[in-house]
Design a protein around this motif. Structure first.
Motif, PDB file in Angstrom:
ATOM      1  N   PRO A 204     155.923  -9.490  10.497  1.00  0.00           N
ATOM      2  CA  PRO A 204     155.949 -10.367  11.676  1.00  0.00           C
ATOM      3  C   PRO A 204     157.279 -10.324  12.410  1.00  0.00           C
ATOM      4  O   PRO A 204     158.342 -10.166  11.794  1.00  0.00           O
ATOM      5  N   VAL A 205     157.192 -10.470  13.716  1.00  0.00           N
ATOM      6  CA  VAL A 205     158.366 -10.610  14.579  1.00  0.00           C
ATOM      7  C   VAL A 205     158.095 -11.788  15.518  1.00  0.00           C
ATOM      8  O   VAL A 205     156.991 -12.331  15.557  1.00  0.00           O
ATOM      9  N   PHE A 206     159.082 -12.172  16.303  1.00  0.00           N
ATOM     10  CA  PHE A 206     158.873 -13.241  17.273  1.00  0.00           C
ATOM     11  C   PHE A 206     157.992 -12.722  18.397  1.00  0.00           C
ATOM     12  O   PHE A 206     158.252 -11.663  18.980  1.00  0.00           O
ATOM     13  N   VAL A 207     156.931 -13.471  18.697  1.00  0.00           N
ATOM     14  CA  VAL A 207     155.997 -13.086  19.759  1.00  0.00           C
ATOM     15  C   VAL A 207     155.748 -14.267  20.688  1.00  0.00           C
ATOM     16  O   VAL A 207     155.766 -15.416  20.263  1.00  0.00           O
ATOM     17  N   HIS A 208     155.518 -13.951  21.954  1.00  0.00           N
ATOM     18  CA  HIS A 208     155.075 -14.967  22.906  1.00  0.00           C
ATOM     19  C   HIS A 208     153.656 -15.379  22.565  1.00  0.00           C
ATOM     20  O   HIS A 208     153.317 -16.558  22.513  1.00  0.00           O
ATOM     21  N   GLY A 209     152.785 -14.391  22.365  1.00  0.00           N
ATOM     22  CA  GLY A 209     151.448 -14.653  21.873  1.00  0.00           C
ATOM     23  C   GLY A 209     150.377 -14.815  22.929  1.00  0.00           C
ATOM     24  O   GLY A 209     149.198 -14.918  22.588  1.00  0.00           O
ATOM     25  N   SER A 224     159.478 -11.530  37.073  1.00  0.00           N
ATOM     26  CA  SER A 224     160.626 -12.419  37.249  1.00  0.00           C
ATOM     27  C   SER A 224     160.731 -13.487  36.172  1.00  0.00           C
ATOM     28  O   SER A 224     161.829 -13.970  35.887  1.00  0.00           O
ATOM     29  N   ALA A 225     159.618 -13.893  35.575  1.00  0.00           N
ATOM     30  CA  ALA A 225     159.662 -14.978  34.596  1.00  0.00           C
ATOM     31  C   ALA A 225     158.455 -14.896  33.671  1.00  0.00           C
ATOM     32  O   ALA A 225     157.405 -14.347  34.025  1.00  0.00           O
ATOM     33  N   VAL A 226     158.621 -15.458  32.490  1.00  0.00           N
ATOM     34  CA  VAL A 226     157.520 -15.640  31.538  1.00  0.00           C
ATOM     35  C   VAL A 226     157.434 -17.132  31.248  1.00  0.00           C
ATOM     36  O   VAL A 226     158.439 -17.779  30.937  1.00  0.00           O
ATOM     37  N   ILE A 227     156.236 -17.686  31.373  1.00  0.00           N
ATOM     38  CA  ILE A 227     156.024 -19.114  31.164  1.00  0.00           C
ATOM     39  C   ILE A 227     155.029 -19.341  30.034  1.00  0.00           C
ATOM     40  O   ILE A 227     154.496 -18.403  29.459  1.00  0.00           O
ATOM     41  N   ASP A 228     154.783 -20.610  29.728  1.00  0.00           N
ATOM     42  CA  ASP A 228     153.819 -21.034  28.706  1.00  0.00           C
ATOM     43  C   ASP A 228     154.168 -20.487  27.327  1.00  0.00           C
ATOM     44  O   ASP A 228     153.530 -19.573  26.809  1.00  0.00           O
ATOM     45  N   TRP A 229     155.167 -21.099  26.719  1.00  0.00           N
ATOM     46  CA  TRP A 229     155.652 -20.673  25.401  1.00  0.00           C
ATOM     47  C   TRP A 229     155.092 -21.532  24.273  1.00  0.00           C
ATOM     48  O   TRP A 229     155.601 -21.505  23.152  1.00  0.00           O
ATOM     49  N   GLY A 230     154.035 -22.277  24.547  1.00  0.00           N
ATOM     50  CA  GLY A 230     153.491 -23.162  23.523  1.00  0.00           C
ATOM     51  C   GLY A 230     152.936 -22.457  22.317  1.00  0.00           C
ATOM     52  O   GLY A 230     152.887 -23.020  21.223  1.00  0.00           O
ATOM     53  N   GLY A 231     152.498 -21.213  22.471  1.00  0.00           N
ATOM     54  CA  GLY A 231     151.944 -20.466  21.341  1.00  0.00           C
ATOM     55  C   GLY A 231     152.917 -19.505  20.706  1.00  0.00           C
ATOM     56  O   GLY A 231     152.517 -18.685  19.859  1.00  0.00           O
ATOM     57  N   ALA A 232     154.199 -19.571  21.075  1.00  0.00           N
ATOM     58  CA  ALA A 232     155.176 -18.640  20.517  1.00  0.00           C
ATOM     59  C   ALA A 232     155.346 -18.865  19.015  1.00  0.00           C
ATOM     60  O   ALA A 232     155.222 -19.984  18.517  1.00  0.00           O
ATOM     61  N   GLY A 233     155.632 -17.790  18.309  1.00  0.00           N
ATOM     62  CA  GLY A 233     155.836 -17.891  16.867  1.00  0.00           C
ATOM     63  C   GLY A 233     156.117 -16.520  16.294  1.00  0.00           C
ATOM     64  O   GLY A 233     156.445 -15.575  17.019  1.00  0.00           O
ATOM     65  N   TYR A 234     155.970 -16.388  14.984  1.00  0.00           N
ATOM     66  CA  TYR A 234     156.163 -15.101  14.315  1.00  0.00           C
ATOM     67  C   TYR A 234     154.802 -14.543  13.931  1.00  0.00           C
ATOM     68  O   TYR A 234     153.998 -15.224  13.293  1.00  0.00           O
ATOM     69  N   GLY A 235     154.541 -13.314  14.360  1.00  0.00           N
ATOM     70  CA  GLY A 235     153.250 -12.706  14.103  1.00  0.00           C
ATOM     71  C   GLY A 235     153.317 -11.201  14.263  1.00  0.00           C
ATOM     72  O   GLY A 235     154.388 -10.606  14.423  1.00  0.00           O
ATOM     73  N   ASP A 236     152.157 -10.587  14.238  1.00  0.00           N
ATOM     74  CA  ASP A 236     152.033  -9.153  14.412  1.00  0.00           C
ATOM     75  C   ASP A 236     152.620  -8.766  15.771  1.00  0.00           C
ATOM     76  O   ASP A 236     152.192  -9.287  16.800  1.00  0.00           O
ATOM     77  N   PRO A 237     153.591  -7.841  15.805  1.00  0.00           N
ATOM     78  CA  PRO A 237     154.152  -7.443  17.102  1.00  0.00           C
ATOM     79  C   PRO A 237     153.097  -6.887  18.049  1.00  0.00           C
ATOM     80  O   PRO A 237     153.275  -6.925  19.272  1.00  0.00           O
ATOM     81  N   ALA A 238     151.976  -6.425  17.506  1.00  0.00           N
ATOM     82  CA  ALA A 238     150.902  -5.898  18.345  1.00  0.00           C
ATOM     83  C   ALA A 238     150.277  -6.974  19.218  1.00  0.00           C
ATOM     84  O   ALA A 238     149.627  -6.654  20.225  1.00  0.00           O
TER      85      ALA A 238
END
Length: 310
Positions: A204-209, A224-238
């Protein structure tokens, strides 16, 4: 105005927004507000026009699961704004996190407004090859981040063990309640899923998800931006290969794959994770008439195209 998407979701209308602002941020109580019609489904968002200053966004969770993520999301965003990710893409600043109130029974938040259009709204005018380069840089930066306060993906969640993702996909396809054959090519989906059977899981690595079009903002043709980080965590980089199908076309997809250095196993896992995501969203949102159903119908079509070698 805010229209319900899910069954039994709370009122997220203008009166609620004004009540929350009046209680916690009274200087904004009478500011003009505008409901944002987006492809997002977990939160209702309202733009607050602030005279003489930057505008803001009020974010109201539509479901308890999204509400449970909100406080963690704010902490993650604060960390990301001070990380190397900020060198390539913006993350909204957290202005306020509010407690549940009589007018609204969940935590809620206020973020800074970021200019730009989401990649679904702007889809007809995008240079997808340039966007592939921009997204690949963002994904590469995220993989090396160490972020506290987030958890590892559990079994059955996207980005968790691939075997459990396949089991979840099978339920979408076979549960009569979803009537999958009426909306998707079940046989094609099952054939694609079969390619992932027996694949080893990744570290696992840090992913936006959830790197789908509505969570990617573009400005002047660039990410320019990435939003909605509510599901971020550590998971399959894929899991963060999702833009290959949710955002990019064939040529952009190949550029993206090359730049993120996805081998065959990672590519198949990523495609399978987004396949489950797309199937579930089509079955859930198309009957509800929500535009996320349109987003995911396009995604599913691109996955089938990619798997066929077209």
């Amino acid at each position: 105005m805010s229209q319900p998407i899910h069954d039994d979701e709370p009122d997220t209308g203008e009166a609620v927004v004004r009540a929350l602002l009046a209680a916690d941020l009274p200087h904004l109580a009478n500011a003009p507000v505008e409901y944002l019609q987006t492809s997002g489904t977990d939160n209702a968002m309202w733009r607050v026009v602030v005279e003489g200053s930057s505008d803001l966004v009020v974010r109201l969770p539509r479901r308890s699961g999204a509400a449970g993520q909100l406080t963690r999301e704010a902490a993650v965003m604060q960390q990301l704004r001070g990380s190397e990710l900020a060198d390539v893409v913006a993350v909204p600043a957290v202005v306020h996190v509010g407690d549940p109130q009589p007018a609204f029974g969940h935590p809620w938040a206020v973020y800074e407004w970021l200019d730009g259009d989401d990649a679904w709204s702007a889809r007809d005018g995008l240079d997808l090859e340039q966007l592939a380069v921009d997204i690949s840089q963002t994904v590469a930066r995220m993989r090396h981040l160490r972020v506290s306060g987030v958890r590892q993906r559990r079994r059955g969640e996207r980005g968790g063990p691939i075997e459990a993702v396949l089991e979840r996909l099978d339920r979408w396809l076979t549960d009569p309640a979803w009537n999958a054959r009426a909306l998707i090519d079940v046989d094609a989906v099952a054939a694609i899923a079969a390619q992932a059977v027996g694949l080893p899981d990744a570290e696992p690595v840090f992913v936006h998800g959830d790197l789908i079009p509505g969570n990617l903002l573009v400005l002047d043709g660039r990410l320019s931006a990435v939003i909605d980080w509510g599901g971020a965590g550590y998971g399959d980089p894929a899991q963060d290969l999702a833009p290959a199908w949710s955002v990019l076309d064939g040529p952009g997809r190949q550029i993206f794959r090359r730049l993120v250095e996805a081998d065959d196993q990672a590519w198949i896992r990523g495609r399978t994770i987004e396949l489950e995501h797309a199937v579930g969203a089509v079955l859930y949102y198309v009957p509800r008439g929500h535009q996320l159903g349109d987003v995911m119908e396009r995604t599913l079509g691109r996955i089938i195209e990619d798997a066929s070698g077209a």
